[in-house]
Write a protein that holds these residues in place. Structure first.
Motif, PDB file in Angstrom:
ATOM      1  N   THR A   1      -6.305   1.255  -7.489  1.00 25.29           N
ATOM      2  CA  THR A   1      -5.867   1.946  -6.143  1.00 25.29           C
ATOM      3  C   THR A   1      -4.921   0.964  -5.375  1.00 25.29           C
ATOM      4  O   THR A   1      -4.535   1.115  -4.358  1.00 25.29           O
ATOM      5  CB  THR A   1      -7.073   1.912  -5.319  1.00 25.29           C
ATOM      6  OG1 THR A   1      -7.742   0.565  -5.169  1.00 25.29           O
ATOM      7  CG2 THR A   1      -8.042   3.057  -5.885  1.00 25.29           C
TER       8      THR A   1
ATOM      9  N   ASP B   1       1.117   4.147  -2.839  1.00 31.05           N
ATOM     10  CA  ASP B   1       0.976   5.222  -2.755  1.00 31.05           C
ATOM     11  C   ASP B   1       2.229   6.270  -3.073  1.00 31.05           C
ATOM     12  O   ASP B   1       1.891   7.185  -4.020  1.00 31.05           O
ATOM     13  CB  ASP B   1       0.888   5.636  -1.038  1.00 31.05           C
ATOM     14  CG  ASP B   1      -0.424   5.161  -0.620  1.00 31.05           C
ATOM     15  OD1 ASP B   1      -1.514   4.972  -1.671  1.00 31.05           O
ATOM     16  OD2 ASP B   1      -0.621   5.003   0.530  1.00 31.05           O
TER      17      ASP B   1
ATOM     18  N   THR C   1       0.754  -1.168  -0.079  1.00 34.76           N
ATOM     19  CA  THR C   1      -0.064  -0.033  -0.081  1.00 34.76           C
ATOM     20  C   THR C   1       0.714   1.152  -0.245  1.00 34.76           C
ATOM     21  O   THR C   1       0.580   2.208  -0.768  1.00 34.76           O
ATOM     22  CB  THR C   1      -0.802   0.003   1.135  1.00 34.76           C
ATOM     23  OG1 THR C   1      -1.704  -1.075   1.093  1.00 34.76           O
ATOM     24  CG2 THR C   1      -1.735   1.352   1.320  1.00 34.76           C
ATOM     25  N   SER C   2       1.937   1.227   0.838  1.00 33.57           N
ATOM     26  CA  SER C   2       2.923   2.368   0.831  1.00 33.57           C
ATOM     27  C   SER C   2       3.642   2.494  -0.356  1.00 33.57           C
ATOM     28  O   SER C   2       3.904   3.858  -0.926  1.00 33.57           O
ATOM     29  CB  SER C   2       3.753   2.371   2.076  1.00 33.57           C
ATOM     30  OG  SER C   2       3.126   2.108   3.277  1.00 33.57           O
TER      31      SER C   2
END
Length: 234
Positions: A165, A79, A75-76
């Motif tokens: 996403t 991002d 996720t990081s």
């Protein structure tokens, strides 16, 4: 001029150079263009496939495996990748907008509709223009095959993929054109297990259909194999 992509902005600059009074109308919120959280249009004047170009350049700078070894979760990492893509797109959009503004082109953000038999341009039902000439530069959209549930979560086409996403661990891409190959190489560089589904039984022949000669097609297939991109025939 309706549409502020690469063709619309180039046409606006050329028309202004020729001494014309130019209005450039665009509605990125209706076109599926890449936008920032604050609503800034990151696709202004951008090349076709902006997201793939930004993602490609970002993939060259990021080593997903190294970042994972440093303790960052996916996720990081995603991002950071998205932030880098947005930064590249923002710099391009602002430079293009400055060019248009410096040329004296009036930029109008809004949805344009032709009225009066194409003689009038209505913008958001509030403003009307009656120019001598109207140039439509609204671009195109990917074809969505009936029966395939494009949900923007797991199944995408080449435009909606910019709303992804998460960093995928695996991805299947249908097609053997330039866009399909580009995305296959990008996601392989980002550490995903990539499968390229080619309709033709002969991948080299499929590549020849998009204008590649046999030597270049062979080089492309060799590059796909070197990147561990699996090619499924049929």
């Amino acid at each position: 001029i309706v549409g502020a992509g690469p063709v619309g902005t180039s046409a606006a600059l050329r028309a202004a150079e020729l001494g014309k009074s130019v209005a450039l109308i665009d509605a990125p919120e209706f076109s599926g263009a890449l936008s920032a959280a604050d609503g800034e249009d990151l696709s202004f004047g951008a090349p076709s496939g902006l997201f793939s170009k930004a993602l490609r350049d970002t993939a060259k700078k990021f080593s997903v495996e190294t970042l994972r070894q440093m303790g960052l979760d996916d996720t990081s990492i995603w991002d950071q990748i998205k932030f880098s893509c947005a930064s590249l797109a923002r710099a391009n959009a602002r430079a293009a907008f400055l060019d248009v503004e410096s040329a004296g082109v009036e930029y109008i953000r809004g949805k344009a509709v032709l009225a009066d038999g194409g003689q009038t341009v209505c913008i958001d039902n509030q403003r009307k223009l009656s120019p001598d000439n109207i140039l439509l530069c609204t671009g195109s959209r990917p074809f969505r095959i009936p029966g395939i549930p494009f949900d923007g979560k797991r199944i995408f086409e080449s435009d909606s993929i910019n709303t992804l996403t998460y960093l995928p661990k695996s991805i299947a891409i249908t097609g053997s054109g330039i866009v399909a190959i580009e995305f296959a190489q990008i996601f392989a560089s980002l550490g995903a297990e990539v499968t390229l589904i080619v309709r033709d039984q002969n991948p080299a022949r499929a590549l020849s259909k998009i204008g590649l000669d046999k030597d270049i097609a062979a080089a492309v297939l060799a590059d796909l194999k070197a990147k561990r991109i699996r090619t499924v025939k049929g």
